[in-house]
Enzyme design. Structure first.
Site, mmCIF file in Angstrom:
data_model
loop_
_atom_site.group_PDB
_atom_site.id
_atom_site.type_symbol
_atom_site.label_atom_id
_atom_site.label_comp_id
_atom_site.label_asym_id
_atom_site.label_seq_id
_atom_site.Cartn_x
_atom_site.Cartn_y
_atom_site.Cartn_z
ATOM 1 N N LYS A 1 0.839 -1.198 0.000
ATOM 2 C CA LYS A 1 0.000 0.000 0.000
ATOM 3 C C LYS A 1 0.875 1.249 0.000
ATOM 4 C CE LYS A 1 -3.875 -1.864 2.713
ATOM 5 N NZ LYS A 1 -4.951 -1.667 1.737
ATOM 6 N N ARG B 1 -10.211 -11.548 2.230
ATOM 7 C CA ARG B 1 -11.068 -12.613 1.685
ATOM 8 C C ARG B 1 -10.373 -13.971 1.745
ATOM 9 N NH1 ARG B 1 -11.494 -9.363 -3.878
ATOM 10 N NH2 ARG B 1 -11.206 -7.688 -2.367
HETATM 11 N N1 BES Z 1 -8.041 -3.775 4.542
HETATM 12 C C1 BES Z 1 -8.239 -3.363 3.204
HETATM 13 C C2 BES Z 1 -9.549 -2.619 2.989
HETATM 14 C C3 BES Z 1 -9.695 -1.292 3.695
HETATM 15 C C4 BES Z 1 -9.401 -0.109 3.043
HETATM 16 C C5 BES Z 1 -10.195 -1.237 4.968
HETATM 17 C C6 BES Z 1 -9.583 1.092 3.680
HETATM 18 C C7 BES Z 1 -10.375 -0.026 5.607
HETATM 19 C C8 BES Z 1 -10.082 1.134 4.968
HETATM 20 C C9 BES Z 1 -8.230 -4.589 2.290
HETATM 21 O O1 BES Z 1 -7.434 -5.628 2.691
HETATM 22 C C10 BES Z 1 -7.714 -4.128 0.967
HETATM 23 O O2 BES Z 1 -6.584 -3.761 0.905
HETATM 24 N N2 BES Z 1 -8.573 -4.164 -0.043
HETATM 25 C C11 BES Z 1 -8.206 -3.742 -1.343
HETATM 26 C C12 BES Z 1 -8.742 -4.737 -2.322
HETATM 27 C C13 BES Z 1 -8.197 -4.581 -3.698
HETATM 28 C C14 BES Z 1 -6.726 -4.909 -3.734
HETATM 29 C C15 BES Z 1 -8.967 -5.507 -4.633
HETATM 30 C C16 BES Z 1 -8.815 -2.366 -1.570
HETATM 31 O O3 BES Z 1 -9.908 -2.100 -1.072
HETATM 32 O O4 BES Z 1 -8.175 -1.557 -2.220
HETATM 33 MN MN MN Z 2 -5.445 -5.415 2.031
#
Ligand code: BES
Ligand code: MN
Ligand code: ZN
Length: 511
Positions: free
Chosen positions: A277, A351
């Site tokens: 990230k 997931r």
């Molecule tokens: N933990 C994150 C989602 C999240 C984002 C929670 C902001 C709280 C605040 C999750 O694991 C994630 O990174 N999801 C990705 C999925 C994508 C790579 C398909 C996302 O939402 O960008």
């Molecule tokens: Mn994630």
């Protein structure tokens, strides 16, 4: 902070250090308020006017206390319109009052919640919800602050809520107090920093529920490996911290009563892994275990009040880190269910954890209903913002019941669709399923579709995407905390009204 309920009228009450007087819109006083005003020859009415106070919801006026009242400090608290009064409003008022008064550390605070005459809301319910709000609103997380300013340290010593039905209020509040404890526990877990609350440490906290009569079982990595939980293990493999899976079985109901399994995502920190990230805001990802925190808080609340139902909590605890042993985009893993997963983005890790946690919950406990909670997608923030969690379900009745529990508890949800067209988006060319949808469209739905692939035939299932509501949501009188504890009150309400024998929350039963 002790909370008590009392039936005394103001006149017969003892001298109080601080008192709060609820006032309806347009400064319409309750009979208690009128009596007080009369006693002071209209000083309260005059003071409200001089302060520009109108009784608007959430507003306050400090009243210069006339002599002879025996009160050190009197504040008028605006209730808004009588016809709009609900238990939600009572909660917010309770939270707002303690938050306003805590800095001055009153030893005893009397809230003159008598003769509200709202009709809709019983006196007992109004007083109990006000007390619940006071509890939720006085939550603090300052274990790591070594230098607190005197005002930040302030707290209300004791609250006495004057009510027309103190016995009824006390009865209702006994349960609510346990729920508030569960919310506080969930908040604590979300607020803890990730160097302290890593998977093993989290599992230890969950293990403490055993003291309350919950059957808690923790699996370590070797045990999970034996069960083929390679989807979950793959997420944790880049971390030096070991992964854990914890089940918490509360058997408060009869043998033949339905069992409800609640599964939570517990990513103690989500860097994104190799699909790392960006740095900005990454610290928030310490809250990526909000689903698991909710499960622990919920089971605590149920066990603490000896709820007469059967609930199983299952949480998958991992840390998602990059590193020499981290999972790669392109990897294919075989999950506990036997289905293979192509991992194309290591940041879509929640997931993967849930795939195995859901399989484990179904296989081990054979529940009648399966519900999961997860801070799953950023996309749910795009769709719904921070006021409602996303709800997905394969069962209209279950979805409707959860929706209603949301409206009633104040932890609201909104249903989004599932369907074949979305499901196709996660078909993989080289495995049974891939862990991302491909493009940027329908991100929360494709995540839910992925989870559904791990839900057995005929299983009634619902998924709550709480990425927008579990943390960093706007503060309110009843949520002064970064971690909100979202889901505890929602699921408690759902379970209590739908499954608990002899349950009569707020004296009413909904079905
Ligand atoms: N933990 C994150 C989602 C999240 C984002 C929670 C902001 C709280 C605040 C999750 O694991 C994630 O990174 N999801 C990705 C999925 C994508 C790579 C398909 C996302 O939402 O960008
Ligand atoms: Mn994630
Ligand atoms: Zn995550």
């Amino acid at each position: 902070m002790r909370i008590a309920f009392d039936a005394k009228t103001w006149e017969s009450g003892k001298a109080a250090e601080t008192a709060a007087l609820p006032v309806w819109e347009k400064n319409q006083l309750t009979p208690t308020g009128r009596a007080l005003d009369k006693k002071t020859k209209g000083a309260i009415t005059r003071a409200m006017k001089a302060a520009g106070f109108t009784g608007a919801r959430g507003s306050f006026a400090d009243i210069l206390v006339p002599e002879g009242l025996g009160i050190g400090r009197l504040i008028c608290a605006g209730l808004g319109k009588k016809k709009d009064f609900t238990s939600r409003r009572a909660e917010k008022m309770g939270g707002a009052i303690v938050r306003r008064l805590a800095p001055s550390s009153p030893k005893k605070l009397v809230i003159l919640l008598k003769e509200l005459e709202t009709g809709k809301e019983s006196a007992a319910s109004a007083a109990a919800h006000l007390a619940l709000g006071a509890r939720l609103g006085s939550y603090r997380f300052d274990a790591y602050r070594t230098k607190l300013k005197p005002k930040e340290k302030g707290k209300v010593g004791e609250i006495v809520i004057m009510s027309d039905d103190p016995a009824g209020a006390k009865r209702l509040f006994a349960d609510m107090e346990r729920i508030a404890e569960g919310v506080a526990l969930a908040r604590d877990l979300v607020n803890e920093p990730p160097n302290i609350l890593y998977p093993e440490a989290f599992a230890k906290r969950a293990q403490e529920l055993a003291k309350k009569g919950v059957a808690v079982k923790t699996l370590n990595e070797a045990q999970m490996k034996k069960l083929n939980m390679n989807a979950l293990l793959g997420v944790g493999q880049g971390s030096v911290r070991e992964s854990r899976l914890v089940s918490m079985h509360w058997k408060g109901g009869g043998e033949k009563d339905p069992a409800i399994a609640i599964v939570g995502k517990g990513v103690c920190f989500d860097t994104g892994g190799i699909s790392i990230k960006p740095a900005g805001g990454m610290g928030d990802m310490k809250g990526d275990m909000g689903g698991a925190a909710c499960v622990v808080g919920l089971i605590h609340a149920l066990a603490a009040r000896k709820a007469r139902l059967n609930v199983i909590g299952v949480i998958g605890l991992v840390e998602n880190m990059p590193g020499g042993n981290a999972q790669r985009p392109g990897d294919i893993v075989r999950s506990m269910s036997g289905k293979t997963i192509e991992i194309l983005n290591t940041d879509a890790e929640g997931r993967l954890v849930l795939a195995d946690a859901l399989a484990y919950a179904q296989k081990t406990f054979k529940p009648d209903i399966l519900i999961d909670l997860a801070t799953l997608t950023g996309a749910i923030l795009v769709a719904l913002g921070q006021d409602r969690a996303g709800l997905f379900s394969n069962d209209d009745k279950l979805a409707a019941q959860l929706h209603q529990a949301g409206e009633e508890s104040g932890e609201k949800v909104w249903r989004l669709p599932l369907g074949r067209a979305y499901d196709k988006m996660i078909d993989s060319k080289v495995a049974d399923v891939k862990n991302i949808g491909g493009g940027r469209y329908a991100g929360s739905i494709t995540a839910a579709q992925f989870l559904q692939r791990f839900v057995g035939k005929g299983m009634r299932w619902a998924h709550l995407d709480i990425a927008g509501t579990a943390f960093a949501s706007p503060q309110s009188p009843i949520n002064p905390s970064w971690g909100s504890g979202f889901g505890v009150r929602l699921l408690h309400r759902f379970l209590q009204t739908r499954f608990e024998k002899n349950a009569a929350p707020d004296g009413k039963r909904t079905s």
